[in-house]
Design a protein around this motif. Sequence first.
Motif, PDB file in Angstrom:
ATOM      1  N   VAL A  34       0.842  -1.190   0.000  1.00 56.24           N
ATOM      2  CA  VAL A  34       0.000   0.000   0.000  1.00 56.24           C
ATOM      3  C   VAL A  34       0.879   1.242   0.000  1.00 56.24           C
ATOM      4  CG1 VAL A  34      -1.777   1.280   1.278  1.00 56.24           C
ATOM      5  CG2 VAL A  34      -1.801  -1.219   1.274  1.00 56.24           C
ATOM      6  N   LEU A  35       0.623   2.153  -0.943  1.00 54.94           N
ATOM      7  CA  LEU A  35       1.317   3.435  -1.009  1.00 54.94           C
ATOM      8  C   LEU A  35       0.433   4.481  -0.344  1.00 54.94           C
ATOM      9  CD1 LEU A  35       3.636   5.168  -2.621  1.00 54.94           C
ATOM     10  CD2 LEU A  35       1.679   5.766  -4.021  1.00 54.94           C
ATOM     11  N   ALA A  36       1.002   5.304   0.529  1.00 56.80           N
ATOM     12  CA  ALA A  36       0.222   6.335   1.207  1.00 56.80           C
ATOM     13  C   ALA A  36       1.020   7.626   1.301  1.00 56.80           C
ATOM     14  CB  ALA A  36      -0.181   5.866   2.605  1.00 56.80           C
ATOM     15  N   ALA A  37       0.313   8.741   1.147  1.00 57.53           N
ATOM     16  CA  ALA A  37       0.898  10.069   1.322  1.00 57.53           C
ATOM     17  C   ALA A  37       0.088  10.785   2.391  1.00 57.53           C
ATOM     18  CB  ALA A  37       0.851  10.852   0.019  1.00 57.53           C
ATOM     19  N   CYS A  38       0.767  11.562   3.219  1.00 61.86           N
ATOM     20  CA  CYS A  38       0.050  12.311   4.244  1.00 61.86           C
ATOM     21  C   CYS A  38       0.679  13.687   4.413  1.00 61.86           C
ATOM     22  CB  CYS A  38       0.014  11.560   5.572  1.00 61.86           C
ATOM     23  SG  CYS A  38       1.614  11.358   6.357  1.00 61.86           S
ATOM     24  N   SER A  39      -0.125  14.595   4.940  1.00 56.26           N
ATOM     25  CA  SER A  39       0.350  15.942   5.238  1.00 56.26           C
ATOM     26  C   SER A  39       0.976  15.927   6.631  1.00 56.26           C
ATOM     27  CB  SER A  39      -0.813  16.931   5.188  1.00 56.26           C
ATOM     28  OG  SER A  39      -1.713  16.658   6.247  1.00 56.26           O
ATOM     29  N   PHE A  40       1.595  17.033   6.998  1.00 55.30           N
ATOM     30  CA  PHE A  40       2.179  17.102   8.336  1.00 55.30           C
ATOM     31  C   PHE A  40       1.119  17.352   9.405  1.00 55.30           C
ATOM     32  CE2 PHE A  40       6.051  17.701   5.816  1.00 55.30           C
ATOM     33  CZ  PHE A  40       6.800  16.684   6.379  1.00 55.30           C
ATOM     34  N   LEU A  48      -3.128   4.320  -2.139  1.00 53.63           N
ATOM     35  CA  LEU A  48      -3.274   3.404  -3.274  1.00 53.63           C
ATOM     36  C   LEU A  48      -3.030   1.982  -2.782  1.00 53.63           C
ATOM     37  CD1 LEU A  48      -3.725   2.941  -6.293  1.00 53.63           C
ATOM     38  CD2 LEU A  48      -1.286   3.349  -6.648  1.00 53.63           C
ATOM     39  N   PRO A  49      -4.097   1.272  -2.396  1.00 48.30           N
ATOM     40  CA  PRO A  49      -3.959  -0.111  -1.927  1.00 48.30           C
ATOM     41  C   PRO A  49      -4.101  -1.104  -3.072  1.00 48.30           C
ATOM     42  CG  PRO A  49      -6.186   0.595  -1.576  1.00 48.30           C
ATOM     43  CD  PRO A  49      -5.456   1.755  -2.229  1.00 48.30           C
ATOM     44  N   GLY A  50      -3.859  -2.360  -2.773  1.00 49.11           N
ATOM     45  CA  GLY A  50      -4.202  -3.430  -3.706  1.00 49.11           C
ATOM     46  C   GLY A  50      -3.061  -4.074  -4.457  1.00 49.11           C
ATOM     47  N   TRP A  51      -1.877  -3.499  -4.405  1.00 44.91           N
ATOM     48  CA  TRP A  51      -0.751  -4.088  -5.125  1.00 44.91           C
ATOM     49  C   TRP A  51      -0.246  -5.328  -4.409  1.00 44.91           C
ATOM     50  CZ3 TRP A  51       1.501  -2.862  -9.735  1.00 44.91           C
ATOM     51  CH2 TRP A  51       1.019  -1.724 -10.368  1.00 44.91           C
ATOM     52  N   GLU A  52       0.087  -6.355  -5.184  1.00 42.57           N
ATOM     53  CA  GLU A  52       0.614  -7.586  -4.590  1.00 42.57           C
ATOM     54  C   GLU A  52       1.949  -7.300  -3.902  1.00 42.57           C
ATOM     55  OE1 GLU A  52       1.852  -7.534  -8.950  1.00 42.57           O
ATOM     56  OE2 GLU A  52       0.000  -7.192  -7.878  1.00 42.57           O
ATOM     57  N   ARG A  59       7.379   0.814  -9.307  1.00 39.11           N
ATOM     58  CA  ARG A  59       6.259   0.463 -10.188  1.00 39.11           C
ATOM     59  C   ARG A  59       4.941   1.014  -9.632  1.00 39.11           C
ATOM     60  NH1 ARG A  59       4.029  -5.475 -10.954  1.00 39.11           N
ATOM     61  NH2 ARG A  59       2.358  -5.033 -12.395  1.00 39.11           N
ATOM     62  N   ILE A  60       4.775   0.940  -8.323  1.00 45.64           N
ATOM     63  CA  ILE A  60       3.559   1.435  -7.680  1.00 45.64           C
ATOM     64  C   ILE A  60       3.510   2.963  -7.774  1.00 45.64           C
ATOM     65  CG2 ILE A  60       2.271   1.553  -5.518  1.00 45.64           C
ATOM     66  CD1 ILE A  60       3.633  -1.163  -4.809  1.00 45.64           C
ATOM     67  N   LEU A  61       4.640   3.634  -7.540  1.00 45.20           N
ATOM     68  CA  LEU A  61       4.686   5.088  -7.635  1.00 45.20           C
ATOM     69  C   LEU A  61       4.390   5.542  -9.057  1.00 45.20           C
ATOM     70  CD1 LEU A  61       5.179   7.868  -6.461  1.00 45.20           C
ATOM     71  CD2 LEU A  61       7.627   7.524  -6.860  1.00 45.20           C
ATOM     72  N   LYS A  62       4.961   4.872 -10.057  1.00 49.13           N
ATOM     73  CA  LYS A  62       4.694   5.232 -11.457  1.00 49.13           C
ATOM     74  C   LYS A  62       3.202   5.104 -11.753  1.00 49.13           C
ATOM     75  CE  LYS A  62       5.932   4.147 -16.248  1.00 49.13           C
ATOM     76  NZ  LYS A  62       4.706   4.718 -16.713  1.00 49.13           N
ATOM     77  N   ASN A  63       2.579   4.031 -11.274  1.00 51.82           N
ATOM     78  CA  ASN A  63       1.146   3.852 -11.479  1.00 51.82           C
ATOM     79  C   ASN A  63       0.348   4.955 -10.785  1.00 51.82           C
ATOM     80  OD1 ASN A  63      -1.546   2.353 -10.222  1.00 51.82           O
ATOM     81  ND2 ASN A  63      -1.177   1.958 -12.401  1.00 51.82           N
ATOM     82  N   ALA A  64       0.759   5.336  -9.573  1.00 50.33           N
ATOM     83  CA  ALA A  64       0.066   6.395  -8.833  1.00 50.33           C
ATOM     84  C   ALA A  64       0.122   7.724  -9.579  1.00 50.33           C
ATOM     85  CB  ALA A  64       0.669   6.549  -7.443  1.00 50.33           C
ATOM     86  N   LEU A  65       1.212   7.975 -10.294  1.00 53.01           N
ATOM     87  CA  LEU A  65       1.370   9.223 -11.042  1.00 53.01           C
ATOM     88  C   LEU A  65       0.672   9.200 -12.393  1.00 53.01           C
ATOM     89  CD1 LEU A  65       5.139   9.836 -10.234  1.00 53.01           C
ATOM     90  CD2 LEU A  65       3.167  11.062  -9.266  1.00 53.01           C
ATOM     91  N   ASP A  66       0.379   8.007 -12.915  1.00 55.35           N
ATOM     92  CA  ASP A  66      -0.216   7.855 -14.244  1.00 55.35           C
ATOM     93  C   ASP A  66      -1.727   7.618 -14.234  1.00 55.35           C
ATOM     94  OD1 ASP A  66       2.288   8.144 -15.342  1.00 55.35           O
ATOM     95  OD2 ASP A  66       2.617   5.993 -15.631  1.00 55.35           O
ATOM     96  N   ARG A  67      -2.316   7.358 -13.086  1.00 57.45           N
ATOM     97  CA  ARG A  67      -3.742   7.011 -12.988  1.00 57.45           C
ATOM     98  C   ARG A  67      -4.633   8.228 -13.238  1.00 57.45           C
ATOM     99  NH1 ARG A  67      -4.621   2.357  -9.823  1.00 57.45           N
ATOM    100  NH2 ARG A  67      -6.618   3.172  -9.153  1.00 57.45           N
TER     101      ARG A  67
END
Length: 76
Positions: A34-40, A48-52, A59-67
Amino acid sequence: DCVGALDGTHIRVKVSRELAPRFRGRKEWPAQNVLAACSFDMKFTYVLPGWEGTAFDSRILKNALDREDKLVIPPG
């Protein structure tokens, strides 16, 4: 000038025996990456959950930027 933080984590999941090898990464049990971003302010700004578990962070970050509902990085 930082506006937040970005990181990934592995969360244990239950999947069928057929899918288990894809979800077994560096942990000994099936996990979801799971990729997560948060503020301070400690508020999630993107998740972005769900990746094996075997998926690479890049690969997950690239997908997060391209969605369509992509991770937005503020200018500057």
